[in-house]
Write a protein that holds these residues in place. Structure first.
Motif: not given
Length: 179
Positions: A40-49
């Protein structure tokens, strides 16, 4: 040997699955969940990615070290792993992020479109580790075969790099937006 065994005696698959420790199936379920989240499309910070890529890199690296620790092929195996990983990270650094990927400098979050590729890569890494484990259980001396050791190491590295390569696009996207 495993593929040959399953081709000639498909009923052996049931025995292999039954002799697999229960914790392996728990790990597989967790990895499937991680892959399903990527759909699914997500919004996340670089660390979480980065976290899943780092986790899968460690999984492959620990598996490699464990499988080759008692052999003369460990150092070359680590090199093959690093080359496979590096090759696909390099290739990823030359490709554009997927359509729909965006970075918002104000919130420092990425919008990452869902994809089946992370799930497939996670399953491939698991199946490689599972297959290697079964092969080594059936033929422990196989870990001393340089072709097997280097192919296993390169496979772990390439699959880890395939999973991590898409993150290079996120990194570039963030650096362009903040520059």
């Amino acid at each position: 040997m495993l593929i040959q065994l399953l081709t000639n005696h498909p009923e052996a698959a049931l025995t292999i699955v039954q002799r697999t420790p229960v914790w392996v199936w728990g790990l597989f379920a967790g990895l499937l969940l991680l892959g399903a989240i990527q759909l699914r499309t997500r919004r996340l910070r670089l660390g979480r990615a980065l976290a899943p890529a780092i986790g899968l890199a460690l999984f492959g690296l620990v598996s490699l070290v464990r499988d080759l620790a008692s052999t003369p092929w460990l150092l070359l195996g680590l090199l093959a792993w690093a080359l496979g990983l590096g090759l696909l990270l390099w290739a990823g650094s030359h490709t554009a992020p997927r359509a729909g990927t965006a970075y918002d400098p104000a919130s420092r979050r990425f919008t990452v479109p869902g994809s089946v590729w992370p799930l497939l890569t996670i399953v491939a890494i698991f199946l490689l580790k599972y297959g290697v484990g079964v092969e080594l259980a059936m033929q422990p001396t196989l870990r001393h075969d340089p072709a097997f050791a280097l192919a296993m190491a390169a496979g772990y590295g390439l699959l880890t790099g395939l999973f991590a390569a898409r993150l290079t696009g996120l990194w570039r996207l963030a650096s362009v937006r903040t520059a």
